[in-house]
Design a protein around this motif. Structure first.
Motif, PDB file in Angstrom:
ATOM      1  N   ILE A   9       9.247 -59.337  21.491  1.00 49.79           N
ATOM      2  CA  ILE A   9       9.884 -59.156  20.194  1.00 49.79           C
ATOM      3  C   ILE A   9       9.362 -60.236  19.248  1.00 49.79           C
ATOM      4  CG2 ILE A   9      12.078 -59.071  18.939  1.00 49.79           C
ATOM      5  CD1 ILE A   9      13.421 -58.469  21.673  1.00 49.79           C
ATOM      6  N   GLY A  10       8.901 -59.830  18.067  1.00 47.66           N
ATOM      7  CA  GLY A  10       8.446 -60.804  17.088  1.00 47.66           C
ATOM      8  C   GLY A  10       9.602 -61.673  16.614  1.00 47.66           C
ATOM      9  N   ALA A  11       9.360 -62.958  16.497  1.00 46.13           N
ATOM     10  CA  ALA A  11      10.427 -63.876  16.085  1.00 46.13           C
ATOM     11  C   ALA A  11       9.815 -65.111  15.440  1.00 46.13           C
ATOM     12  CB  ALA A  11      11.286 -64.284  17.280  1.00 46.13           C
ATOM     13  N   THR A  12      10.533 -65.664  14.455  1.00 45.36           N
ATOM     14  CA  THR A  12      10.082 -66.858  13.748  1.00 45.36           C
ATOM     15  C   THR A  12      11.258 -67.815  13.577  1.00 45.36           C
ATOM     16  OG1 THR A  12       8.461 -65.573  12.484  1.00 45.36           O
ATOM     17  CG2 THR A  12       9.068 -67.733  11.596  1.00 45.36           C
ATOM     18  N   PHE A  13      11.017 -69.085  13.885  1.00 41.38           N
ATOM     19  CA  PHE A  13      12.003 -70.122  13.574  1.00 41.38           C
ATOM     20  C   PHE A  13      11.879 -70.451  12.101  1.00 41.38           C
ATOM     21  CE2 PHE A  13      12.587 -74.905  13.296  1.00 41.38           C
ATOM     22  CZ  PHE A  13      13.964 -74.834  13.137  1.00 41.38           C
TER      23      PHE A  13
ATOM     24  N   ASP B 100      12.236 -55.136  14.274  1.00 38.73           N
ATOM     25  CA  ASP B 100      10.806 -55.436  14.235  1.00 38.73           C
ATOM     26  C   ASP B 100      10.553 -56.933  14.286  1.00 38.73           C
ATOM     27  OD1 ASP B 100       9.446 -52.826  13.951  1.00 38.73           O
ATOM     28  OD2 ASP B 100      10.629 -52.681  12.111  1.00 38.73           O
ATOM     29  N   HIS B 101      11.466 -57.717  13.683  1.00 37.03           N
ATOM     30  CA  HIS B 101      11.251 -59.167  13.669  1.00 37.03           C
ATOM     31  C   HIS B 101      12.594 -59.883  13.572  1.00 37.03           C
ATOM     32  CE1 HIS B 101       8.063 -62.244  13.333  1.00 37.03           C
ATOM     33  NE2 HIS B 101       9.000 -62.967  12.757  1.00 37.03           N
ATOM     34  N   MET B 102      12.740 -60.920  14.359  1.00 33.66           N
ATOM     35  CA  MET B 102      13.957 -61.729  14.363  1.00 33.66           C
ATOM     36  C   MET B 102      13.686 -63.060  13.682  1.00 33.66           C
ATOM     37  SD  MET B 102      17.162 -61.963  15.302  1.00 33.66           S
ATOM     38  CE  MET B 102      17.376 -60.701  16.557  1.00 33.66           C
ATOM     39  N   LEU B 103      14.535 -63.399  12.703  1.00 33.67           N
ATOM     40  CA  LEU B 103      14.475 -64.699  12.034  1.00 33.67           C
ATOM     41  C   LEU B 103      15.496 -65.615  12.685  1.00 33.67           C
ATOM     42  CD1 LEU B 103      14.289 -63.524   8.307  1.00 33.67           C
ATOM     43  CD2 LEU B 103      12.403 -63.985   9.897  1.00 33.67           C
ATOM     44  N   CYS B 104      15.025 -66.691  13.288  1.00 29.79           N
ATOM     45  CA  CYS B 104      15.866 -67.554  14.120  1.00 29.79           C
ATOM     46  C   CYS B 104      16.232 -68.841  13.388  1.00 29.79           C
ATOM     47  CB  CYS B 104      15.147 -67.905  15.417  1.00 29.79           C
ATOM     48  SG  CYS B 104      14.677 -66.467  16.418  1.00 29.79           S
ATOM     49  N   LEU B 105      17.481 -69.240  13.532  1.00 31.32           N
ATOM     50  CA  LEU B 105      17.962 -70.462  12.899  1.00 31.32           C
ATOM     51  C   LEU B 105      17.632 -71.712  13.710  1.00 31.32           C
ATOM     52  CD1 LEU B 105      21.541 -69.379  11.743  1.00 31.32           C
ATOM     53  CD2 LEU B 105      19.408 -69.302  10.453  1.00 31.32           C
ATOM     54  N   PHE B 106      17.436 -71.546  15.012  1.00 32.89           N
ATOM     55  CA  PHE B 106      17.304 -72.704  15.897  1.00 32.89           C
ATOM     56  C   PHE B 106      15.951 -72.675  16.608  1.00 32.89           C
ATOM     57  CE2 PHE B 106      21.977 -71.647  15.976  1.00 32.89           C
ATOM     58  CZ  PHE B 106      22.304 -72.577  15.001  1.00 32.89           C
ATOM     59  N   PRO B 107      15.343 -73.860  16.825  1.00 28.04           N
ATOM     60  CA  PRO B 107      13.947 -73.903  17.278  1.00 28.04           C
ATOM     61  C   PRO B 107      13.703 -73.380  18.684  1.00 28.04           C
ATOM     62  CG  PRO B 107      14.904 -76.116  17.145  1.00 28.04           C
ATOM     63  CD  PRO B 107      15.871 -75.197  16.493  1.00 28.04           C
ATOM     64  N   PHE B 108      14.718 -73.321  19.544  1.00 33.34           N
ATOM     65  CA  PHE B 108      14.508 -72.868  20.909  1.00 33.34           C
ATOM     66  C   PHE B 108      14.555 -71.342  21.045  1.00 33.34           C
ATOM     67  CE2 PHE B 108      19.082 -73.542  20.485  1.00 33.34           C
ATOM     68  CZ  PHE B 108      19.602 -72.372  21.005  1.00 33.34           C
ATOM     69  N   GLU B 109      14.937 -70.631  19.982  1.00 28.12           N
ATOM     70  CA  GLU B 109      15.193 -69.195  20.106  1.00 28.12           C
ATOM     71  C   GLU B 109      13.948 -68.305  20.135  1.00 28.12           C
ATOM     72  OE1 GLU B 109      19.593 -68.609  18.163  1.00 28.12           O
ATOM     73  OE2 GLU B 109      17.932 -68.942  16.761  1.00 28.12           O
ATOM     74  N   PRO B 110      12.907 -68.541  19.302  1.00 29.92           N
ATOM     75  CA  PRO B 110      11.774 -67.606  19.301  1.00 29.92           C
ATOM     76  C   PRO B 110      11.159 -67.368  20.673  1.00 29.92           C
ATOM     77  CG  PRO B 110      11.626 -69.036  17.396  1.00 29.92           C
ATOM     78  CD  PRO B 110      12.752 -69.569  18.250  1.00 29.92           C
TER      79      PRO B 110
ATOM     80  N   ARG C 107      11.741 -69.937   2.049  1.00 32.02           N
ATOM     81  CA  ARG C 107      10.311 -69.632   1.999  1.00 32.02           C
ATOM     82  C   ARG C 107       9.813 -69.136   3.351  1.00 32.02           C
ATOM     83  NH1 ARG C 107       5.351 -73.329  -0.452  1.00 32.02           N
ATOM     84  NH2 ARG C 107       3.681 -71.907   0.181  1.00 32.02           N
ATOM     85  N   ALA C 108      10.246 -69.778   4.442  1.00 37.58           N
ATOM     86  CA  ALA C 108       9.798 -69.351   5.767  1.00 37.58           C
ATOM     87  C   ALA C 108      10.246 -67.919   6.069  1.00 37.58           C
ATOM     88  CB  ALA C 108      10.338 -70.305   6.832  1.00 37.58           C
ATOM     89  N   ALA C 109      11.477 -67.586   5.702  1.00 37.10           N
ATOM     90  CA  ALA C 109      11.978 -66.231   5.918  1.00 37.10           C
ATOM     91  C   ALA C 109      11.202 -65.230   5.073  1.00 37.10           C
ATOM     92  CB  ALA C 109      13.467 -66.169   5.597  1.00 37.10           C
ATOM     93  N   THR C 110      10.924 -65.589   3.820  1.00 41.09           N
ATOM     94  CA  THR C 110      10.178 -64.702   2.936  1.00 41.09           C
ATOM     95  C   THR C 110       8.764 -64.471   3.461  1.00 41.09           C
ATOM     96  OG1 THR C 110      11.476 -65.434   1.038  1.00 41.09           O
ATOM     97  CG2 THR C 110       9.374 -64.387   0.572  1.00 41.09           C
ATOM     98  N   ASP C 111       8.110 -65.522   3.961  1.00 43.91           N
ATOM     99  CA  ASP C 111       6.766 -65.378   4.545  1.00 43.91           C
ATOM    100  C   ASP C 111       6.798 -64.400   5.719  1.00 43.91           C
ATOM    101  OD1 ASP C 111       5.714 -67.169   2.730  1.00 43.91           O
ATOM    102  OD2 ASP C 111       5.687 -68.863   4.126  1.00 43.91           O
ATOM    103  N   ALA C 112       7.811 -64.539   6.578  1.00 47.89           N
ATOM    104  CA  ALA C 112       7.906 -63.661   7.740  1.00 47.89           C
ATOM    105  C   ALA C 112       8.141 -62.213   7.317  1.00 47.89           C
ATOM    106  CB  ALA C 112       9.025 -64.135   8.666  1.00 47.89           C
ATOM    107  N   ILE C 113       9.019 -62.001   6.332  1.00 50.24           N
ATOM    108  CA  ILE C 113       9.296 -60.638   5.859  1.00 50.24           C
ATOM    109  C   ILE C 113       8.038 -60.040   5.222  1.00 50.24           C
ATOM    110  CG2 ILE C 113      10.601 -59.320   4.139  1.00 50.24           C
ATOM    111  CD1 ILE C 113      12.961 -61.238   4.705  1.00 50.24           C
ATOM    112  N   ALA C 114       7.286 -60.837   4.474  1.00 57.61           N
ATOM    113  CA  ALA C 114       6.041 -60.345   3.849  1.00 57.61           C
ATOM    114  C   ALA C 114       5.064 -59.864   4.915  1.00 57.61           C
ATOM    115  CB  ALA C 114       5.424 -61.452   2.997  1.00 57.61           C
ATOM    116  N   GLN C 115       4.981 -60.585   6.028  1.00 63.81           N
ATOM    117  CA  GLN C 115       4.084 -60.172   7.102  1.00 63.81           C
ATOM    118  C   GLN C 115       4.547 -58.862   7.731  1.00 63.81           C
ATOM    119  OE1 GLN C 115       3.258 -63.230   9.957  1.00 63.81           O
ATOM    120  NE2 GLN C 115       2.711 -64.753   8.412  1.00 63.81           N
ATOM    121  N   VAL C 116       5.851 -58.714   7.886  1.00 62.50           N
ATOM    122  CA  VAL C 116       6.394 -57.497   8.502  1.00 62.50           C
ATOM    123  C   VAL C 116       6.037 -56.268   7.688  1.00 62.50           C
ATOM    124  CG1 VAL C 116       8.539 -56.266   9.062  1.00 62.50           C
ATOM    125  CG2 VAL C 116       8.245 -58.661   9.756  1.00 62.50           C
ATOM    126  N   ILE C 117       6.155 -56.382   6.357  1.00 61.96           N
ATOM    127  CA  ILE C 117       5.918 -55.197   5.508  1.00 61.96           C
ATOM    128  C   ILE C 117       4.502 -55.146   4.947  1.00 61.96           C
ATOM    129  CG2 ILE C 117       8.359 -55.070   4.885  1.00 61.96           C
ATOM    130  CD1 ILE C 117       7.735 -56.282   2.188  1.00 61.96           C
TER     131      ILE C 117
END
Length: 374
Positions: free
Chosen positions: A150-154, A132-142, A361-371
């Motif tokens: 596909i939903g994705a967040t750097f 449902d959502h990809m958490l990306c480590l690098f800025p060029f990936e999303p 925090r950024a990963a947690t924000d993205a997961i909160a939006q997903v659920i």
């Protein structure tokens, strides 16, 4: 959550800190390692169950065991559904599991984009079915994922948050008992048994050669948990009577303290870059794995520092090119050219700043939006 190997355990543990900060009553369980356990994670299976090195007989021998674990885990998660499943790296294991869970209506998040920009780009279709959502480590990936719907967040790289911009060199040397002015080489042959089998003998032969050429050099080799019994006999065979200290863990101390590192390709090379260390990347796998993987790559580099810099900023010696004489020359070239080392440290400092983004925090924000949670 499912995290494979030592690197996934580290990344997942850092994420868990952010999740628990938002949801103090969070319960997290699945497959994980000791760092996750320290954050209160309930490991139904240990993460090292998923550690396989390349395409080889080890994979064939362990396929049934790994497949059985995935089936049992899937059944357990569908019987007692979590609010969200987070797969941390280990794409060959996690994407299939995520596909089954997503089809059944469980929200799925994957942390650490597979290297579709480097090899096996066709996996993006499987990712679309699985995640449902990809958490990306690098800025060029999303952008790559957004183009495929596909939903994705750097979210930045959590190691960039935890490793200081100015490495604590003096303190690390003190903890390792290495005097200032003593030239130190950190040797990191990998954290998996398959890597140790294929890479450590070559690295240790290189250590022996360097010690003969430069008797003033000192060496440290940090070991992942459970590998001392495998590494100590190799040291006795390949470089006895060399000033090499084996460390239980302490890879960050080794990288902060060293002048140069001889290092296996993988997440550790990014850690070395964040510690601003000149490095020589070496890697060996089975002949079969090498013939398969060399035809799957799209980029001229395999080391993360070179991929992110879009340039050969540090040498890479792969397979037959990873031989002791060449690796020793590369190490000495860093030690004998301090201006070159200072230039690469500046590039790594710029890289470090680009990857900082309060990842937990950024990963947690993205997961909160997903659920859909507060």
């Amino acid at each position: 959550m499912v995290a494979g190997e030592a690197s996934g355990d580290l990344l997942a543990a850092l994420m868990l800190g952010g999740l628990k900060g938002r949801w103090p009553d969070l319960r997290a369980a699945g497959i994980g390692g000791p760092r996750m356990a320290a954050e209160g994670f309930d490991a139904w299976w240990p993460s090292d169950k998923l550690a396989v090195h390349g395409f080889n007989l080890e994979l064939v021998r362990r396929f049934r065991e790994i497949w059985t674990i995935r089936e049992r885990l899937s059944d357990r998660l569908l019987a007692d559904r979590p609010d969200v499943f987070v797969g941390v790296d280990a794409p060959d294991f996690n994407l299939g599991l995520e596909a089954r869970l997503k089809t059944a209506g469980v929200k799925t998040v994957h942390f650490v984009s597979p290297s579709i920009w480097a090899w096996r780009g066709g996996r993006i279709n499987k990712i679309h079915r699985s995640v449902d959502h990809m958490l990306c480590l690098f800025p060029f990936e999303p952008e790559l994922y957004h183009a495929k719907g596909i939903g994705a967040t750097f979210v930045g790289h959590p190691l960039a948050d935890t490793i200081p911009i100015a490495p604590p060199r003096e303190a690390a040397r003190g903890r390792l008992g290495v005097a200032e002015g003593t030239p130190l080489v950190a040797v990191l042959p990998g954290s998996r048994r398959g890597e140790i089998r294929y890479i450590a003998p070559t690295f240790l032969d290189t250590v022996a050669l360097l010690a003969r050429q430069r008797p003033d050099l000192r060496f440290v080799l940090p070991m992942a948990p459970g590998l001392r019994g495998m590494i100590e006999p190799l040291v006795q065979v390949h470089c006895p009577d060399v000033p090499l200290t084996l460390l239980d863990g302490q890879s960050h101390d080794a990288l902060a303290a060293c002048d140069v590192t001889l290092i296996a390709s993988g997440t550790a090379t990014l850690e070395a870059a964040l510690f601003k260390r000149p490095m020589v990347i070496g890697y060996r796998i089975s002949t079969l794995s090498w013939h398969i993987m060399r035809h799957m790559g799209y980029l001229p580099w395999v080391g993360l520092p070179n991929i992110l810099a879009n340039d050969f900023v540090v040498p890479e010696r792969l397979q037959d090119a990873a031989e002791p004489a060449q690796l020793a020359r590369d190490v000495l070239d860093w030690l004998d050219n301090p201006a070159r080392g200072e230039a690469v440290q500046q590039r790594f400092t710029e890289l470090h700043h680009s990857l900082r983004r309060d990842t937990a925090r950024a990963a947690t924000d993205a997961i909160a939006q997903v659920i859909g949670a507060r």
